[in-house]
Design a protein around this motif. Structure first.
Motif, PDB file in Angstrom:
ATOM      1  N   ILE A 233       1.052  -1.046  -0.103  1.00  0.00           N
ATOM      2  CA  ILE A 233       0.170  -0.496   0.288  1.00  0.00           C
ATOM      3  C   ILE A 233       0.850   0.968   0.319  1.00  0.00           C
ATOM      4  CG2 ILE A 233      -1.580   1.214   1.254  1.00  0.00           C
ATOM      5  CD1 ILE A 233      -2.598  -1.082   2.332  1.00  0.00           C
ATOM      6  N   ARG A 234       1.924   1.302   0.896  1.00  0.00           N
ATOM      7  CA  ARG A 234       2.917   2.487   0.969  1.00  0.00           C
ATOM      8  C   ARG A 234       3.592   2.022  -0.597  1.00  0.00           C
ATOM      9  NH1 ARG A 234       6.559   2.349   5.388  1.00  0.00           N
ATOM     10  NH2 ARG A 234       5.517   1.204   6.725  1.00  0.00           N
ATOM     11  N   ASP A 235       3.967   1.755  -1.127  1.00  0.00           N
ATOM     12  CA  ASP A 235       4.449   2.357  -2.504  1.00  0.00           C
ATOM     13  C   ASP A 235       3.344   2.631  -2.748  1.00  0.00           C
ATOM     14  OD1 ASP A 235       7.089   1.326  -2.328  1.00  0.00           O
ATOM     15  OD2 ASP A 235       7.157  -1.320  -2.488  1.00  0.00           O
ATOM     16  N   ALA A 236       2.589   2.206  -3.438  1.00  0.00           N
ATOM     17  CA  ALA A 236       1.282   2.559  -4.347  1.00  0.00           C
ATOM     18  C   ALA A 236       1.216   3.984  -4.430  1.00  0.00           C
ATOM     19  CB  ALA A 236      -0.199   1.650  -3.682  1.00  0.00           C
ATOM     20  N   LEU A 237       0.807   4.508  -3.156  1.00  0.00           N
ATOM     21  CA  LEU A 237       0.929   5.456  -2.358  1.00  0.00           C
ATOM     22  C   LEU A 237       2.022   6.500  -3.251  1.00  0.00           C
ATOM     23  CD1 LEU A 237      -1.216   5.409   0.667  1.00  0.00           C
ATOM     24  CD2 LEU A 237      -2.196   6.107  -1.226  1.00  0.00           C
ATOM     25  N   TYR A 260       4.594   7.940   8.241  1.00  0.00           N
ATOM     26  CA  TYR A 260       5.472   7.162   7.520  1.00  0.00           C
ATOM     27  C   TYR A 260       7.124   8.262   7.028  1.00  0.00           C
ATOM     28  CZ  TYR A 260       1.577   3.548   7.407  1.00  0.00           C
ATOM     29  OH  TYR A 260       0.834   3.057   8.144  1.00  0.00           O
ATOM     30  N   VAL A 261       6.746   9.767   6.895  1.00  0.00           N
ATOM     31  CA  VAL A 261       7.657  10.170   6.967  1.00  0.00           C
ATOM     32  C   VAL A 261       8.522   9.706   8.033  1.00  0.00           C
ATOM     33  CG1 VAL A 261       8.366  12.996   6.711  1.00  0.00           C
ATOM     34  CG2 VAL A 261       6.041  12.211   5.982  1.00  0.00           C
ATOM     35  N   ALA A 262       8.571   9.679   9.263  1.00  0.00           N
ATOM     36  CA  ALA A 262       9.842   9.611   9.886  1.00  0.00           C
ATOM     37  C   ALA A 262      10.342   8.895   9.972  1.00  0.00           C
ATOM     38  CB  ALA A 262       9.180  10.463  11.498  1.00  0.00           C
ATOM     39  N   GLN A 263       9.675   7.702   9.313  1.00  0.00           N
ATOM     40  CA  GLN A 263      10.914   5.954   9.795  1.00  0.00           C
ATOM     41  C   GLN A 263      10.515   5.918   8.631  1.00  0.00           C
ATOM     42  OE1 GLN A 263       7.438   2.887   9.732  1.00  0.00           O
ATOM     43  NE2 GLN A 263       6.636   5.018  11.391  1.00  0.00           N
ATOM     44  N   ARG A 268      10.368   9.732   3.203  1.00  0.00           N
ATOM     45  CA  ARG A 268      10.454  10.983   3.711  1.00  0.00           C
ATOM     46  C   ARG A 268      10.785  11.725   1.401  1.00  0.00           C
ATOM     47  NH1 ARG A 268      14.569  12.109   7.762  1.00  0.00           N
ATOM     48  NH2 ARG A 268      13.493  10.753   9.030  1.00  0.00           N
ATOM     49  N   ASP A 269      11.389  10.698   1.176  1.00  0.00           N
ATOM     50  CA  ASP A 269      11.871  11.304  -0.333  1.00  0.00           C
ATOM     51  C   ASP A 269      10.807  11.852  -1.122  1.00  0.00           C
ATOM     52  OD1 ASP A 269      14.694  11.135   0.884  1.00  0.00           O
ATOM     53  OD2 ASP A 269      14.798   9.296  -0.278  1.00  0.00           O
ATOM     54  N   ALA A 270       9.304  11.012  -1.111  1.00  0.00           N
ATOM     55  CA  ALA A 270       9.143  11.057  -1.931  1.00  0.00           C
ATOM     56  C   ALA A 270       8.276  12.483  -2.071  1.00  0.00           C
ATOM     57  CB  ALA A 270       7.822  10.004  -1.872  1.00  0.00           C
ATOM     58  N   VAL A 271       7.815  12.694  -0.746  1.00  0.00           N
ATOM     59  CA  VAL A 271       7.219  14.142   0.203  1.00  0.00           C
ATOM     60  C   VAL A 271       8.010  15.176  -0.314  1.00  0.00           C
ATOM     61  CG1 VAL A 271       6.618  15.041   2.141  1.00  0.00           C
ATOM     62  CG2 VAL A 271       6.042  13.477   2.247  1.00  0.00           C
ATOM     63  N   LEU A 272       9.351  14.862  -0.228  1.00  0.00           N
ATOM     64  CA  LEU A 272      10.117  16.122  -0.765  1.00  0.00           C
ATOM     65  C   LEU A 272      10.528  16.507  -2.442  1.00  0.00           C
ATOM     66  CD1 LEU A 272      13.973  14.988   1.402  1.00  0.00           C
ATOM     67  CD2 LEU A 272      12.017  17.128   1.819  1.00  0.00           C
ATOM     68  N   GLU A 273       9.602  15.483  -2.893  1.00  0.00           N
ATOM     69  CA  GLU A 273       9.923  15.540  -3.723  1.00  0.00           C
ATOM     70  C   GLU A 273       8.433  16.332  -4.675  1.00  0.00           C
ATOM     71  OE1 GLU A 273      10.344  11.872  -6.927  1.00  0.00           O
ATOM     72  OE2 GLU A 273      11.875  11.292  -5.445  1.00  0.00           O
ATOM     73  N   ALA A 274       7.330  15.811  -3.387  1.00  0.00           N
ATOM     74  CA  ALA A 274       6.784  16.572  -3.798  1.00  0.00           C
ATOM     75  C   ALA A 274       6.018  17.942  -3.863  1.00  0.00           C
ATOM     76  CB  ALA A 274       5.156  15.854  -2.831  1.00  0.00           C
ATOM     77  N   GLU A 292       7.568  18.907   8.362  1.00  0.00           N
ATOM     78  CA  GLU A 292       8.070  19.775   9.819  1.00  0.00           C
ATOM     79  C   GLU A 292       8.415  18.693  11.151  1.00  0.00           C
ATOM     80  OE1 GLU A 292       5.970  23.416  12.431  1.00  0.00           O
ATOM     81  OE2 GLU A 292       5.275  22.983  10.875  1.00  0.00           O
ATOM     82  N   PRO A 293       7.784  17.587  11.459  1.00  0.00           N
ATOM     83  CA  PRO A 293       8.434  16.915  12.173  1.00  0.00           C
ATOM     84  C   PRO A 293       9.978  16.112  12.100  1.00  0.00           C
ATOM     85  CG  PRO A 293       6.033  15.995  12.263  1.00  0.00           C
ATOM     86  CD  PRO A 293       7.023  17.132  10.768  1.00  0.00           C
ATOM     87  N   VAL A 294      10.232  16.562  10.760  1.00  0.00           N
ATOM     88  CA  VAL A 294      11.649  15.856  10.351  1.00  0.00           C
ATOM     89  C   VAL A 294      12.735  17.092   9.455  1.00  0.00           C
ATOM     90  CG1 VAL A 294      11.155  13.549  10.501  1.00  0.00           C
ATOM     91  CG2 VAL A 294      10.649  14.739   8.875  1.00  0.00           C
ATOM     92  N   ALA A 295      12.374  18.201  10.738  1.00  0.00           N
ATOM     93  CA  ALA A 295      13.140  19.404  10.008  1.00  0.00           C
ATOM     94  C   ALA A 295      14.140  19.725  10.511  1.00  0.00           C
ATOM     95  CB  ALA A 295      12.310  20.644   9.906  1.00  0.00           C
TER      96      ALA A 295
END
Length: 331
Positions: A233-237, A260-263, A268-274, A292-295
């Motif tokens: 599921i995580r990969d699909a998202l 799952y951004v922190a772990q 995290r890379d996918a969110v940074l790309e977004a 922000e929690p992992v800034a």
């Protein structure tokens, strides 16, 4: 020196990267070869023309985005097998063996043996893969009923997912999909068959509504912490967040990945790309909130700083600065 080697060295010499001994050898060749001499003159003229134009520095966002994509691509490279590494080592030293016929013959024999062994290993792996899928395919070809109410294994070959309906106040989901004929199964969101069909539906290019429904359900499962594994599921998202054309689908995928951004560094890379690439300001702003929690992470702080200082959107710059101001700084 032949002309082919001279062509290679002309480029190196033009940029001052040719050793003196090879440069003298090149000069002797050019003195007796008018064709190579003309090529050197043309290259020097092109270099002079290029230096007349200023070099434009790449945008900081582009540099950060390219670095992230390169790291992701390198991480995704599969490890080489022993015979591939051995073959590469032989190829790297091949230029030193050109004058040795016996060594060249040995290289040919070793290469043939490695190729045979590689083909055998591939055939074995392919046979095991086909054998593992055979029972699933057989089970589905025997079923000709259009509606199945009991949980079943999701078919290995699905042509299309045409609709998804969740029962009100229930974990039950109806998924209609097409194989040779339209099929229909009903089961809980915890059912592996339902999950497999939802992940397939998330990539349904022909229907935005189906993608929206499937990604919304998958995101809800992840937010609830229901078996949202990395490979599944995580990969699909993450695929939906990176590549879906619908802003609504990408936003739902982003919301599902928040826990799952922190772990998970891949999340995290996918969110940074977004944050760096997405065309929708809402998605970029939501990405900053999730980061922000992992800034305090060095890579995240670097991207946020770049966006805060040079992004074209004033709102995104402001939100990034606010996130940085609230982030802890470790000395």
């Amino acid at each position: 020196m032949n002309c082919e080697l001279a062509h290679e060295r002309i480029v190196l010499a033009a940029y001052g990267e040719l050793p003196d001994e090879q440069a003298h050898e090149l000069d002797r060749h050019l003195a007796g070869c008018s064709e190579c001499s003309v090529e050197r003159q043309q290259l020097l003229a092109l270099k002079t023309l290029a230096t007349a134009h200023p070099v434009v520095e790449p945008h900081p966002n582009f540099v950060a985005r390219s670095r992230m994509r390169l790291e992701e691509a390198l991480d995704a490279l599969p490890p080489k097998s022993w015979y591939e590494r051995f073959g590469q080592r032989i190829l790297n030293n091949f230029s030193n063996l050109q004058a040795a016929p016996v060594a060249a013959l040995l290289l040919l024999i070793v290469g043939a043996g490695a190729g045979t062994l590689g083909g055998y290993e591939y055939a074995q792996a392919r046979a095991a893969h086909v054998a593992g899928r055979a029972p699933v395919v057989a089970a589905n070809t025997e079923s000709v009923q259009p509606i199945t109410t009991a949980p079943v294994t999701a078919p290995a070959e699905v042509a299309n997912v045409s609709s998804i309906v969740r029962h009100p106040n229930s974990e039950i989901v109806d998924v209609t999909y097409s194989q040779v004929v339209p099929q229909h199964i009903e089961g809980s969101l915890d059912d592996p068959s339902i999950r497999q069909l939802l992940m397939l539906a998330s990539q349904n290019a022909s229907s935005q509504g189906v993608r929206d429904d499937s990604v919304g359900l998958l995101a809800a499962e992840c937010r609830a912490g229901h078996a949202c594994q990395g490979e599944g599921i995580r990969d699909a998202l993450m695929v939906a967040l990176r590549y879906d054309k619908s802003e609504a689908v990408r936003l739902k995928a982003l919301e599902g990945l928040q826990l799952y951004v922190a772990q998970d560094m891949r999340v995290r890379d996918a969110v940074l790309e977004a944050l760096l690439n997405d065309s929708d300001a809402r998605i970029r702003s939501a990405a900053i909130s999730e980061l922000e929690p992992v800034a305090a992470d060095t890579g995240v702080r670097q991207v946020l700083s770049t966006v805060a200082n040079s992004d074209h959107n004033p709102h995104i710059r402001t939100v990034s600065r606010e996130a940085l101001s609230r982030a802890p700084v470790f000395q």
